[in-house]
Structures are given as C-alpha cells and as structure tokens.
Design an enzyme around this catalytic site. Structure first.
Site, PDB file in Angstrom:
ATOM      1  N   ASP A 297       0.875  -1.213   0.103  1.00  0.00           N
ATOM      2  CA  ASP A 297      -0.145  -0.334  -0.514  1.00  0.00           C
ATOM      3  C   ASP A 297       1.079   1.185  -0.386  1.00  0.00           C
ATOM      4  O   ASP A 297       1.385   1.367   0.672  1.00  0.00           O
ATOM      5  CB  ASP A 297      -1.096  -0.051   1.322  1.00  0.00           C
ATOM      6  CG  ASP A 297      -1.598   0.877   1.453  1.00  0.00           C
ATOM      7  OD1 ASP A 297      -1.803   1.771   0.799  1.00  0.00           O
ATOM      8  OD2 ASP A 297      -2.110   1.367   3.110  1.00  0.00           O
TER       9      ASP A 297
ATOM     10  N   ASN B  11      -0.367   4.583  -0.401  1.00  0.00           N
ATOM     11  CA  ASN B  11      -1.048   5.628  -0.144  1.00  0.00           C
ATOM     12  C   ASN B  11      -1.816   5.538   1.086  1.00  0.00           C
ATOM     13  O   ASN B  11      -2.762   6.842   1.725  1.00  0.00           O
ATOM     14  CB  ASN B  11      -2.082   5.965  -1.474  1.00  0.00           C
ATOM     15  CG  ASN B  11      -2.902   5.525  -1.398  1.00  0.00           C
ATOM     16  OD1 ASN B  11      -3.191   3.887  -0.866  1.00  0.00           O
ATOM     17  ND2 ASN B  11      -3.935   5.109  -2.810  1.00  0.00           N
TER      18      ASN B  11
ATOM     19  N   ASP C 208      -4.351   3.826   2.262  1.00  0.00           N
ATOM     20  CA  ASP C 208      -5.795   3.142   2.706  1.00  0.00           C
ATOM     21  C   ASP C 208      -6.348   2.203   2.958  1.00  0.00           C
ATOM     22  O   ASP C 208      -6.962   1.366   2.655  1.00  0.00           O
ATOM     23  CB  ASP C 208      -6.455   3.582   1.194  1.00  0.00           C
ATOM     24  CG  ASP C 208      -6.146   2.659   0.218  1.00  0.00           C
ATOM     25  OD1 ASP C 208      -5.650   2.496   0.560  1.00  0.00           O
ATOM     26  OD2 ASP C 208      -6.570   2.298  -0.896  1.00  0.00           O
TER      27      ASP C 208
ATOM     28  N   ASP D  91      -1.318  -1.365  -3.899  1.00  0.00           N
ATOM     29  CA  ASP D  91      -2.058  -0.545  -5.139  1.00  0.00           C
ATOM     30  C   ASP D  91      -0.569  -1.022  -6.581  1.00  0.00           C
ATOM     31  O   ASP D  91      -0.248  -1.440  -5.640  1.00  0.00           O
ATOM     32  CB  ASP D  91      -2.160   1.378  -4.647  1.00  0.00           C
ATOM     33  CG  ASP D  91      -1.169   1.694  -3.572  1.00  0.00           C
ATOM     34  OD1 ASP D  91      -0.146   1.021  -4.273  1.00  0.00           O
ATOM     35  OD2 ASP D  91      -1.549   1.900  -2.315  1.00  0.00           O
TER      36      ASP D  91
ATOM     37  N   ASP E 298      -5.421  -9.973 -15.630  1.00  0.00           N
ATOM     38  CA  ASP E 298      -5.583 -10.932 -15.191  1.00  0.00           C
ATOM     39  C   ASP E 298      -7.676 -10.386 -16.197  1.00  0.00           C
ATOM     40  O   ASP E 298      -8.111  -9.009 -15.729  1.00  0.00           O
ATOM     41  CB  ASP E 298      -6.843 -11.038 -13.713  1.00  0.00           C
ATOM     42  CG  ASP E 298      -7.624 -12.010 -13.281  1.00  0.00           C
ATOM     43  OD1 ASP E 298      -7.823 -12.967 -13.876  1.00  0.00           O
ATOM     44  OD2 ASP E 298      -6.796 -12.403 -12.267  1.00  0.00           O
TER      45      ASP E 298
ATOM     46  N   GLU F 143      -7.799 -20.246 -16.505  1.00  0.00           N
ATOM     47  CA  GLU F 143      -7.503 -20.728 -15.386  1.00  0.00           C
ATOM     48  C   GLU F 143      -9.130 -21.665 -15.237  1.00  0.00           C
ATOM     49  O   GLU F 143     -10.173 -21.295 -16.040  1.00  0.00           O
ATOM     50  CB  GLU F 143      -8.552 -19.819 -14.238  1.00  0.00           C
ATOM     51  CG  GLU F 143      -8.653 -20.099 -12.782  1.00  0.00           C
ATOM     52  CD  GLU F 143      -9.581 -19.901 -11.852  1.00  0.00           C
ATOM     53  OE1 GLU F 143      -9.648 -19.638 -10.630  1.00  0.00           O
ATOM     54  OE2 GLU F 143     -10.654 -18.450 -12.889  1.00  0.00           O
TER      55      GLU F 143
ATOM     56  N   ASP G 161      -7.991 -18.492  -4.625  1.00  0.00           N
ATOM     57  CA  ASP G 161      -9.254 -18.787  -3.800  1.00  0.00           C
ATOM     58  C   ASP G 161      -8.541 -20.049  -2.781  1.00  0.00           C
ATOM     59  O   ASP G 161     -10.036 -20.932  -2.372  1.00  0.00           O
ATOM     60  CB  ASP G 161      -9.411 -19.610  -5.247  1.00  0.00           C
ATOM     61  CG  ASP G 161      -9.839 -18.193  -5.399  1.00  0.00           C
ATOM     62  OD1 ASP G 161     -10.566 -16.798  -6.060  1.00  0.00           O
ATOM     63  OD2 ASP G 161      -9.610 -18.698  -7.463  1.00  0.00           O
TER      64      ASP G 161
HETATM   65  C1  GLC Z   1     -11.882 -17.154 -10.464  1.00  0.00           C
HETATM   66  C2  GLC Z   1     -11.883 -16.340  -9.618  1.00  0.00           C
HETATM   67  C3  GLC Z   1     -12.034 -15.963  -8.400  1.00  0.00           C
HETATM   68  C4  GLC Z   1     -13.363 -15.233  -8.633  1.00  0.00           C
HETATM   69  C5  GLC Z   1     -14.376 -15.879  -9.598  1.00  0.00           C
HETATM   70  C6  GLC Z   1     -15.372 -15.244 -10.088  1.00  0.00           C
HETATM   71  O1  GLC Z   1     -12.196 -18.512  -9.971  1.00  0.00           O
HETATM   72  O2  GLC Z   1      -9.989 -16.701  -9.158  1.00  0.00           O
HETATM   73  O3  GLC Z   1     -10.930 -15.278  -7.167  1.00  0.00           O
HETATM   74  O4  GLC Z   1     -13.854 -15.115  -7.450  1.00  0.00           O
HETATM   75  O5  GLC Z   1     -13.020 -16.683 -10.709  1.00  0.00           O
HETATM   76  O6  GLC Z   1     -14.922 -14.398 -10.897  1.00  0.00           O
END
Ligand code: GLC
Length: 523
Positions: free
Chosen positions: A22, A24, A26, A30, A99, A264, A327
């Site tokens: 972080d 700044n 908050d 970032d 991502d 993923e 996750d």
């Molecule tokens: C993927 C992400 C997860 C998110 C889900 C919905 O599994 O890794 O963090 O909640 O997608 O976008």
C-alpha cells in the site's frame, strides 16, 4: 525454445494487488506499491508477475466484477501508474500479465445497465436472459458457484438473468458475436499498451449449453459441502464452443507476438488438456494445472498424478504447475511449514512453468479471520464450511516495521500473527529461511537448462519418497523428496552417483538417507 516462448522457462509470481504493498495509506495495496517492490521480486528471481484484477470495480468480488475493462480502479491507481509499472517491470526484464475476466462483468458495467433496461435494448442479448419456468421459478436447476440459484429475477423486465458467481456478476453471452468482438478489443487494448499476457478467469465457464437443460444431480453431495456441488456442472461449463473462443484470443496474442495466455480451468486432466487446442487452432498456451492444489499430499498419489498429467499432454503442449492461489488454502497450512519447503522444491523442479503465489516464499500460512472482519462474499454466502478466501489473501509482510511494511495504515485484512519474525527482510538475512530456499531454487532454474526446459523422467521410489530426473543434453538433475515425517532410505541411481547436492529442503547433505521433510536436488 525461441525468445517468443519466454514463458516456457519463466517462473510466474501471482500478486493479489489489494494485499501486496500500500503506497497511499488507505489500507489497500496499489500499483505504485507493486512498482516499489519490483526490485524485491527481481532479487527473489522470478521472471514474470501476474496481477489479479486491477480494473474499475464495485468490488463485490474484489475486482472479479469488472465495471470497465480498459481502465484502472482508483483504489489501485491510474492508467499512468499502470504504464509506469509496466515500464519499470520491463526495465528490469520482468514480464507483466493481467487478469482478464471475460465470463462475466459487474452488474454495474454500462453494458449490463443497458441490457437490463428493457427487453428490446440492443444489448439485451449481451447477457443471458431467460423466461421463468412454467411455475414462475428459475429457468433451470443451475447453481451459482457461490451458493444458491444461478438465476436472478429481474422484476422490471420480467425475466431471469444467469450468473455463475454473484448476482453482481452477470454472465456475458459469448454466443453473441458483438460480445466476442467487444472483449477481443479489450485484449488489443492491453496488448497495445505492452502487457505480456493474460490469465483468463474461469475460462471453462464461458460457454453454456445452448438449450439450458438441467444439470444432473450429484448423488454424492452431503450437507456441509458447497451448494454448487449438488449438481454436476455438465451443461453449464466446458462446452465444445469454448475452444473457438480460446483460439480467437490466441490468434490475437500471436499477432502481437511473444505474449502468453493462461487459462483458469478446474477440470479433470483429460478435459483440461483440450484447452491447449489443436495444431490448426491452438488454444491457451498454459491451461492452469491444479493437480498439486487438489491432490492429497502423498508421494504415491502425487507420483501417479504427475505421470498421468505428463502422459495426457498433447504434442507440443507445455506443462505448468501451481501450488496455491487467491482462492485455495495456502500450502503452509495444507502440509505444515516444514513440508512446505519440500513442496517448494517440487513446484520449482517439475517440468513446466511454475506459478508462485505471493507470500508462499516466506511460508505464510492461512490467517484466522474473526467473523466481524470477514470480507469474502463466498464466506458470507456460505459461512462456516471452509470456503472463505480471506485467510489466503492477507497482506504481505515485508519487514518488522509498523504494519509489516505493507503500508502506513491498518491493512484491509489482518496480518499473519507471526509477521514480526516471518517477513521478507528477516528471511533475507537467514540462510535457512524459506525466502532464501526459494531464491536458491529460482537461481538453479536459471543456471540449469535441465530444470528450466529439460525432459522429465520418473525415478523408482517407494513409500513417502518421490524421485525424478530432469535432463537437457548433458545437463542432468536428480530430485528426491521425502513427503513424510520419518527418515527414508533412497538408492541413488548409478547415473547420478557423481552428482552433488545443489539444494536441500532442510539443509542435509546425504541423499541416501532423507530425514523428515527433507528433499534434495542433485546436479
Ligand atoms: C475465479 C477467481 C475467483 C473469482 C471467480 C469469479 O475463480 O479466481 O477469485 O471469485 O473466478 O470471477
């Protein structure tokens, strides 16, 4: 291997931006913070960073609900901050991946606001709208991954919309060519800015069966298990048409040159490998392989899984390995702090591109989150069954100063309790630390082509031992790991007798007898 295939020998480091640094005050990490930490990552020895979503978002799912695909959320900074971060990364020879969340947007994305405004809005078909079932209920039995029906009733227009995750994350309709074109523009936008690739969120979810039949019930489901596992997601995920989309994204990546796409995908290996695509229509470069996340930590089971995965790869398909992410429970919690060292040896010596989750290099464990501090909607929706992800998303500990050097203010989630001792600065000074072990293994990958891009061959081992050879030309490396808590004898194959120990999990020196949680790399 060509320059364009940098991702084959690279090690990727996942940053959860809220929790990295972080700048700044908050309490939330970032982009400027990440930029400030690039030298730390460089000295650790990783080659690429993947940053979880940084786009404008109401944060219902902490950025996985995107309200604008071509900008930066003010909490993380600005597009200028992004450009500066990217430049600094490239100056240091680090690649940067973003991502991409193409399966669903935020319900506050202007596309959805339009789509829900009336049945005849031109963007109505950009999302998945269906009439109620004859009894007025949802159109079918599909269940959200975060619990409850995956259909949300819209009173104003008298239809349901589909959301595989939160109701604030409506699924886009990928059968609509305009949606496809709009999202391909997003890829162009970031590629043109210079990003080196994308991790693609829930790629296997992107296309649903055209007729929306009920999913088959899962007879093995028991109360206390996640709601979405009541049914098999047979018709709601992994449809054949998804591969056309992956191929279209791949063509864009290839046109920009030297980029990488990582998908993923939580699927059994035999389905997973289809996401490599075919020779004519290649798919993603790296369909994430979550074998090590899903497996029981048992040498024989892991040996079997590694063999099955290696055998299932299509010609030219490059493997990859993951031990943890934002996750899933952290490795140090799953297997304990000492065995986590062995796991790091495994991750960084198997054949294929490893992805390292931030914090695992200092052995961070899951952090207990008191009920009043829970933030993850997954935990809030289905409390107490172990689905919450806050424990694995806690702030990185950099040093022993206030807030572990994460930032000037109280962080959004609590630090791990042992941060004062378990932090990067302390571990840099301690030759036995997890950070130093990780650094050493990363250096070995750079020094040994056998480790970076060599072949893989299993070596006979029994009980708690896992052993394999990596080889590239004359460069040969032997890895032997004790996944158990009792000493194990190992007979070193003849070809490896002249090799010496170049890394060990616990600092031992005799690979013929492995102590508890010991592992060796010989080269
Ligand atoms: C993927 C992400 C997860 C998110 C889900 C919905 O599994 O890794 O963090 O909640 O997608 O976008």
């Amino acid at each position: 291997m060509t320059q364009a295939e940098w991702w084959k020998s690279a090690v990727i480091y996942q940053i959860y931006p809220r929790s990295f640094q972080d700048s700044n005050g908050d309490g939330i990490g970032d982009l400027k913070g990440i930029e400030r930490r690039l030298d730390d990552l460089k000295s650790l020895g990783v080659d690429a960073i993947w940053i979880s979503p940084i786009f404008p978002s109401p944060m219902a799912d902490f950025g996985y609900d995107v309200a604008n695909y071509c900008n930066v959320d003010p909490r993380f900074g600005t597009l200028d901050d992004f450009d500066s971060l990217l430049r600094s990364a490239h100056d240091r020879g680090l690649k940067l991946l973003l991502d991409l969340v193409p399966n669903h947007s935020s319900s506050e994305h202007p596309w959805f606001t339009e789509s829900r405004s009336s049945r005849d809005n031109p963007k109505r078909d950009w999302y998945i709208w269906r009439d109620p079932a004859p009894d007025g209920g949802p159109p079918n039995n599909w269940i959200s991954d975060f619990g409850g029906s995956a259909w949300e009733w819209d009173e104003a227009t008298g239809q349901y919309y589909y959301h595989a995750f939160l109701k604030e994350q409506p699924d886009l309709n990928w059968r609509n060519p305009e949606v496809r074109a709009a999202m391909m523009d997003v890829l162009h936008f970031w590629f043109a800015r210079g990003v080196d690739g994308f991790r693609i969120d829930v790629l296997w979810h992107m296309v649903k069966h055209a007729d929306f039949p009920d999913n088959p019930a899962n007879p093995a489901w028991r109360p206390g298990q996640p709601d979405y596992t009541r049914v098999h997601q047979h018709h709601s995920t992994d449809q054949p048409e998804v591969h056309e989309i992956a191929a279209e994204m791949r063509a864009i990546a290839d046109a920009h040159g030297a980029r990488v796409l990582i998908g993923e995908i939580y699927l059994p290996v035999r389905q997973l490998v289809h996401y490599y695509g075919s020779e004519d229509a290649p798919g993603v470069h790296l369909p994430f392989n979550f074998q090590l996340i899903g497996a029981e930590w048992n040498a024989r089971q892991l040996a079997e899984r590694i063999a099955a995965y290696e055998a299932a790869l299509p010609p030219g398909g490059w493997p990859n390995w993951v031990l943890g992410n934002h996750d899933r429970p952290r490795i140090a919690t799953r297997v304990g702090p000492e065995q986590a060292r062995v796991a790091m040896l495994l991750l960084l010596t198997l054949r294929g591109t490893p992805t390292l989750y931030y914090g695992d290099e200092i052995g961070m464990a899951d952090v207990h989150i008191p009920p009043h501090r829970v933030q993850d909607p997954r935990e809030l929706n289905e409390p107490g069954i172990g689905m919450g992800r806050d424990p694995v998303r806690t702030p990185m500990a950099w040093d022993a100063s206030a807030h572990a050097g994460f930032g000037p203010a109280d962080p959004w989630l609590p630090l791990h309790p042992d941060w004062a001792a378990r932090n990067v600065a302390a571990q840099r000074e301690d030759s036995r630390s997890m950070w130093r072990l990780t650094q050493k293994l990363l250096a070995l990958r750079h020094a040994h082509p056998a480790l970076a891009i060599g072949d893989y061959r299993a070596v006979d081992a029994t009980g708690d031992l896992l052993a394999y050879e990596r080889r590239h030309g004359d460069d040969r490396v032997l890895v032997v790991l004790n996944l158990g808590a009792t000493p194990q004898g190992f007979s070193i194959p003849e070809w490896a007798e002249a090799l010496s120990v170049i890394a060990s999990a616990q600092g031992g020196s005799d690979p013929a007898i492995l102590g508890p949680d010991e592992g060796y790399v010989l080269g």
